[in-house]
Design a protein around this motif. Structure first.
Motif, PDB file in Angstrom:
ATOM      1  N   UNK A 196       0.844  -1.174  -0.253  1.00 23.42           N
ATOM      2  CA  UNK A 196      -0.298  -0.305  -0.048  1.00 23.42           C
ATOM      3  C   UNK A 196       0.857   1.510   0.054  1.00 23.42           C
ATOM      4  N   UNK A 197       2.601   0.928  -0.051  1.00 24.76           N
ATOM      5  CA  UNK A 197       3.313   2.355   0.291  1.00 24.76           C
ATOM      6  C   UNK A 197       3.335   2.223  -1.187  1.00 24.76           C
ATOM      7  N   UNK A 198       4.961   4.007  -1.376  1.00 20.51           N
ATOM      8  CA  UNK A 198       5.351   3.599  -2.232  1.00 20.51           C
ATOM      9  C   UNK A 198       6.315   2.690  -2.832  1.00 20.51           C
ATOM     10  N   UNK A 199       7.095   2.781  -2.045  1.00 18.52           N
ATOM     11  CA  UNK A 199       8.668   2.103  -1.232  1.00 18.52           C
ATOM     12  C   UNK A 199       8.010   0.263  -1.061  1.00 18.52           C
ATOM     13  N   UNK A 200       6.684  -0.274  -0.818  1.00 14.96           N
ATOM     14  CA  UNK A 200       6.855  -1.085  -0.768  1.00 14.96           C
ATOM     15  C   UNK A 200       6.130  -1.613  -2.059  1.00 14.96           C
ATOM     16  N   UNK A 201       5.712  -0.566  -2.942  1.00 16.81           N
ATOM     17  CA  UNK A 201       4.988  -1.331  -4.348  1.00 16.81           C
ATOM     18  C   UNK A 201       6.843  -1.667  -5.448  1.00 16.81           C
ATOM     19  N   UNK A 202       7.512  -0.249  -5.027  1.00 14.47           N
ATOM     20  CA  UNK A 202       8.917  -0.578  -5.076  1.00 14.47           C
ATOM     21  C   UNK A 202       9.652  -1.886  -5.111  1.00 14.47           C
ATOM     22  N   UNK A 203       9.685  -2.453  -3.835  1.00 13.60           N
ATOM     23  CA  UNK A 203       9.902  -3.252  -4.039  1.00 13.60           C
ATOM     24  C   UNK A 203       9.393  -4.541  -3.798  1.00 13.60           C
ATOM     25  N   UNK A 204       8.057  -4.483  -4.228  1.00 13.80           N
ATOM     26  CA  UNK A 204       7.692  -5.959  -5.068  1.00 13.80           C
ATOM     27  C   UNK A 204       7.940  -6.077  -6.210  1.00 13.80           C
ATOM     28  N   UNK A 205       8.083  -4.872  -7.226  1.00 16.46           N
ATOM     29  CA  UNK A 205       8.598  -4.687  -8.543  1.00 16.46           C
ATOM     30  C   UNK A 205      10.068  -5.559  -8.271  1.00 16.46           C
ATOM     31  N   UNK A 206      11.255  -5.115  -7.677  1.00 17.30           N
ATOM     32  CA  UNK A 206      12.433  -5.575  -7.561  1.00 17.30           C
ATOM     33  C   UNK A 206      11.878  -7.252  -7.436  1.00 17.30           C
ATOM     34  N   UNK A 207      11.505  -7.641  -6.091  1.00  9.93           N
ATOM     35  CA  UNK A 207      11.017  -8.290  -5.724  1.00  9.93           C
ATOM     36  C   UNK A 207      10.848  -9.737  -6.613  1.00  9.93           C
ATOM     37  N   UNK A 208       9.911  -9.165  -7.285  1.00 12.12           N
ATOM     38  CA  UNK A 208       8.948  -9.742  -8.373  1.00 12.12           C
ATOM     39  C   UNK A 208      10.706  -9.933  -9.838  1.00 12.12           C
ATOM     40  N   UNK A 209      10.820  -9.182 -10.111  1.00  8.89           N
ATOM     41  CA  UNK A 209      11.706  -9.008 -11.175  1.00  8.89           C
ATOM     42  C   UNK A 209      12.957 -10.316 -10.726  1.00  8.89           C
ATOM     43  N   UNK A 210      13.527 -10.472  -9.618  1.00  9.19           N
ATOM     44  CA  UNK A 210      14.435 -11.456  -9.688  1.00  9.19           C
ATOM     45  C   UNK A 210      13.174 -12.791  -9.490  1.00  9.19           C
ATOM     46  N   UNK A 211      12.185 -12.442  -8.362  1.00  5.90           N
ATOM     47  CA  UNK A 211      11.813 -13.649  -8.007  1.00  5.90           C
ATOM     48  C   UNK A 211      11.352 -14.734  -8.970  1.00  5.90           C
ATOM     49  N   UNK A 212      10.796 -13.882 -10.153  1.00  6.30           N
ATOM     50  CA  UNK A 212      10.043 -14.857 -11.262  1.00  6.30           C
ATOM     51  C   UNK A 212      11.057 -15.331 -11.523  1.00  6.30           C
ATOM     52  N   UNK A 213      11.939 -15.070 -12.781  1.00 10.05           N
ATOM     53  CA  UNK A 213      12.581 -15.886 -13.204  1.00 10.05           C
ATOM     54  C   UNK A 213      13.397 -17.072 -12.093  1.00 10.05           C
ATOM     55  N   UNK A 214      13.445 -16.616 -11.185  1.00 11.10           N
ATOM     56  CA  UNK A 214      14.638 -17.379  -9.776  1.00 11.10           C
ATOM     57  C   UNK A 214      13.570 -19.023  -9.223  1.00 11.10           C
TER      58      UNK A 214
END
Length: 191
Positions: free
Chosen positions: A48-66
């Motif tokens: 629900x926060x901008x920092x949380x959303x940015x973290x989620x994007x970075x997490x997904x960029x690395x997490x999905x391929x892994x």
């Protein structure tokens, strides 16, 4: 009323006369992480926060391929186990084609039981869903469709054990690997 809505959006759920941060506790966060990297995305929980959303994007960029690498490795281990069992049957009973077919059928039936037929019984007990609703949830989850109409651990009238979301998260990973093998097998048959 607006304060209650904001609290709910922040992850606070009312449970009788008490409140619980169950949506963002360790098991809820782990479940969110699994639903993000598996691309299920139920839609019931999001940053629900901008920092949380940015973290989620970075997490997904690395997490999905892994996660794709992990699912592929789990699937290959499952396939290797089936092939090993088939070779042992061929050696012991001197079956050629029958052993491979028998092991594929056993792997299919075992997977059906572990990932699609037995989990709805757990969901019936813990969530209060019917067997059909639990089966529907199982397939929609493992196929990564994830509509969000059924999500585990979200009923404020129920108390969930601490292990529940963690076990379901592992079930999702192994079940997706198994379902990917079944889909690959079906594609090979069609080709």
């Amino acid at each position: 009323l607006q304060a209650i809505i904001q609290a709910y959006k922040s992850g606070i759920t009312l449970q009788g006369n008490t409140t619980s941060l169950g949506r963002w506790d360790y098991s809820g966060s782990f479940f969110f992480s699994i639903s993000a990297i598996t691309t299920i995305g139920y839609g019931n929980l999001s940053p629900s926060t901008a920092v949380g959303r940015i973290f989620c994007i970075v997490f997904a960029l690395f997490g999905i391929p892994l996660n794709l690498v992990l699912l592929n490795e789990i699937g290959q281990l499952m396939l290797l186990g089936v092939q090993h069992c088939a070779h042992r049957l061929e050696e012991v009973f001197h079956w050629q084609k029958k052993a491979s077919l028998l092991m594929k059928i056993c792997a299919l039936v075992t997977g059906l039981l572990l990932f699609l037929l037995l989990p709805p019984l757990l969901f019936s007990d813990k969530e209060g869903w019917s067997y059909e609703e639990g089966f529907y949830y199982s397939f929609i989850t493992l196929s990564t469709i994830g509509f969000g109409d059924y999500v585990i651990g979200m009923n404020p009238d129920r108390t969930y054990p601490g292990w529940y979301k963690n076990v379901i998260s592992l079930w999702i990973l192994f079940g997706m690997a198994w379902l990917a093998l079944v889909i690959k097998f079906c594609i090979n048959l069609l080709e």
